[in-house]
Write a protein that holds these residues in place. Sequence first.
Motif, PDB file in Angstrom:
ATOM      1  N   ASP A 103       0.852  -1.196   0.000  1.00 39.47           N
ATOM      2  CA  ASP A 103       0.000   0.000   0.000  1.00 39.47           C
ATOM      3  C   ASP A 103       0.882   1.238   0.000  1.00 39.47           C
ATOM      4  O   ASP A 103       1.957   1.250   0.619  1.00 39.47           O
ATOM      5  CB  ASP A 103      -0.899   0.028   1.236  1.00 39.47           C
ATOM      6  N   LEU A 104       0.433   2.286  -0.664  1.00 40.50           N
ATOM      7  CA  LEU A 104       1.174   3.548  -0.718  1.00 40.50           C
ATOM      8  C   LEU A 104       0.196   4.710  -0.691  1.00 40.50           C
ATOM      9  O   LEU A 104      -0.823   4.684  -1.395  1.00 40.50           O
ATOM     10  CB  LEU A 104       2.015   3.622  -1.999  1.00 40.50           C
ATOM     11  N   ILE A 105       0.516   5.737   0.123  1.00 40.14           N
ATOM     12  CA  ILE A 105      -0.278   6.954   0.137  1.00 40.14           C
ATOM     13  C   ILE A 105       0.671   8.138   0.021  1.00 40.14           C
ATOM     14  O   ILE A 105       1.747   8.151   0.628  1.00 40.14           O
ATOM     15  CB  ILE A 105      -1.155   7.041   1.412  1.00 40.14           C
ATOM     16  N   LEU A 106       0.285   9.109  -0.794  1.00 40.42           N
ATOM     17  CA  LEU A 106       1.115  10.283  -1.077  1.00 40.42           C
ATOM     18  C   LEU A 106       0.310  11.549  -0.850  1.00 40.42           C
ATOM     19  O   LEU A 106      -0.890  11.605  -1.152  1.00 40.42           O
ATOM     20  CB  LEU A 106       1.587  10.264  -2.537  1.00 40.42           C
TER      21      LEU A 106
ATOM     22  N   SER B 101       5.215  10.529   1.859  1.00 38.71           N
ATOM     23  CA  SER B 101       4.774   9.205   1.418  1.00 38.71           C
ATOM     24  C   SER B 101       4.766   8.273   2.614  1.00 38.71           C
ATOM     25  O   SER B 101       5.612   8.384   3.500  1.00 38.71           O
ATOM     26  CB  SER B 101       5.689   8.647   0.325  1.00 38.71           C
ATOM     27  N   VAL B 102       3.796   7.385   2.651  1.00 35.40           N
ATOM     28  CA  VAL B 102       3.737   6.321   3.655  1.00 35.40           C
ATOM     29  C   VAL B 102       3.409   5.039   2.901  1.00 35.40           C
ATOM     30  O   VAL B 102       2.409   4.983   2.173  1.00 35.40           O
ATOM     31  CB  VAL B 102       2.670   6.576   4.730  1.00 35.40           C
ATOM     32  N   SER B 103       4.267   4.019   3.048  1.00 36.14           N
ATOM     33  CA  SER B 103       4.030   2.749   2.369  1.00 36.14           C
ATOM     34  C   SER B 103       3.977   1.616   3.390  1.00 36.14           C
ATOM     35  O   SER B 103       4.564   1.706   4.473  1.00 36.14           O
ATOM     36  CB  SER B 103       5.123   2.467   1.342  1.00 36.14           C
ATOM     37  N   ALA B 104       3.270   0.554   3.038  1.00 38.87           N
ATOM     38  CA  ALA B 104       3.135  -0.624   3.894  1.00 38.87           C
ATOM     39  C   ALA B 104       3.317  -1.869   3.047  1.00 38.87           C
ATOM     40  O   ALA B 104       2.783  -1.955   1.927  1.00 38.87           O
ATOM     41  CB  ALA B 104       1.768  -0.641   4.574  1.00 38.87           C
ATOM     42  N   GLN B 105       4.071  -2.831   3.573  1.00 44.25           N
ATOM     43  CA  GLN B 105       4.288  -4.095   2.890  1.00 44.25           C
ATOM     44  C   GLN B 105       4.024  -5.248   3.845  1.00 44.25           C
ATOM     45  O   GLN B 105       4.417  -5.209   5.013  1.00 44.25           O
ATOM     46  CB  GLN B 105       5.721  -4.184   2.363  1.00 44.25           C
ATOM     47  N   ALA B 106       3.355  -6.288   3.355  1.00 39.91           N
ATOM     48  CA  ALA B 106       3.042  -7.471   4.152  1.00 39.91           C
ATOM     49  C   ALA B 106       2.562  -8.567   3.213  1.00 39.91           C
ATOM     50  O   ALA B 106       2.145  -8.290   2.080  1.00 39.91           O
ATOM     51  CB  ALA B 106       1.967  -7.159   5.193  1.00 39.91           C
ATOM     52  N   PRO B 107       2.606  -9.800   3.681  1.00 40.14           N
ATOM     53  CA  PRO B 107       2.065 -10.885   2.843  1.00 40.14           C
ATOM     54  C   PRO B 107       0.587 -10.689   2.524  1.00 40.14           C
ATOM     55  O   PRO B 107       0.114 -11.107   1.472  1.00 40.14           O
ATOM     56  CB  PRO B 107       2.302 -12.137   3.695  1.00 40.14           C
TER      57      PRO B 107
END
Length: 396
Positions: free
Chosen positions: A162-165, A176-182
């Motif tokens: 996920d990414l929000i700008l 920017s705030v990004s999130a990574q997960a399975p």
Amino acid sequence: MKKKALIAVTIVTVAVLATACGAKTEEVPQNDVVEENSAETTEAEETTVGMANPWRDCTEEEASKYSVNGFKAPEGATNVRWSLMEAADPNTLPGTMVQLTYNLDNAEITAREQAVSGEEIVDISGMYYEWTVSDEGILANWAGGNMPFKSYRYIGDNEYVDLILWFDIETGYAYSVSAQAPDLDGFDIQAVAEQMYDPEKQEWASIPDDEDVENPEYTSEAIMGYAEDVAPTIDISGCDTFTQIVDKKLGDGMGYANVSLLDTDVLLVSSGVFDDLEGGFNAIDAAVFEYKDGEPFEVGKICSGGTAYPISVNNGYLYTGSNHWICKYAMADDKLMIMERASVEYDTDGNGTYHYESEDGGDYSNIDSAEAEKIFDDLLSEMFDGEIVIFDKVSR
């Protein structure tokens, strides 16, 4: 340059590189996919061996020195880490990038903030995905609950991203705030961004509350106080001319410009300049000097709230501004004064109340918000219709 419409809606771990397969989404032009086969990947890895890491760890306190309207790790965050990627030239854009990483709800979060040129939302995340879906909306908390954002999600076989700008047009900072997960099913990147809002780090946080002063954050006195804080303080002793001030007193990266204010020639000296992308340099702060009895002396300081409002001049008057106020300066009795100031403050529902001050001797105590809003628009038009001051950049 953006006008009233934007004012009414006002509106960093290592960079992540990733590739993904799939059809390119035409609605997200800022990210191009880099597809690699195993041989190309091996070659790329070999070329990066021995490259210096551009990031260095820092404290939250140090990071705050490079940010305006900064963020915080939300409640429940673990493995919190702050880092910086310093700008090659601290006096030009883009500036030093601040990065915050942490873990939250089994996701790895990376948040970034950086001063940039331009006036639009830009991607500083360093991510290169073919986004599966995209969205846009308004962030709560940020900019009084009126901050436009763009968000994206990539859904792969083994991971979600996920990414929000968003971009603060008043300060010129991109986020920017990004999130990574399975799996990010049910994860709300917008809510995370809103939880990262820190009122203690916002631009006006240091302004003391004063219930006896109407709209204290945007009074002429407050704005002049901001200018005193950000514009350079220069000891011009031993200088008989503007040229000597420039040659003897200005440091690398500072800027200067000569401007005529009605019948008075003044020298503007800025703490730093930014590229206007048209071959020149602009500034948002300046110490102002004129000649008195044949010798230069300081008559005042000015500032704007961000790069979207570079110092301008129109019909012999100086203008500075922000999303919340516009100031028109004039020379009077060897002093630079705010001749007119219009401002707006927003309540928690995003409703604006406008205020107006003038130093022309008139009584404006009965001006209501609607009339003050019209004056705000008029001053904004004067500023944007004027000539942006082009500064010379000092190189030592």
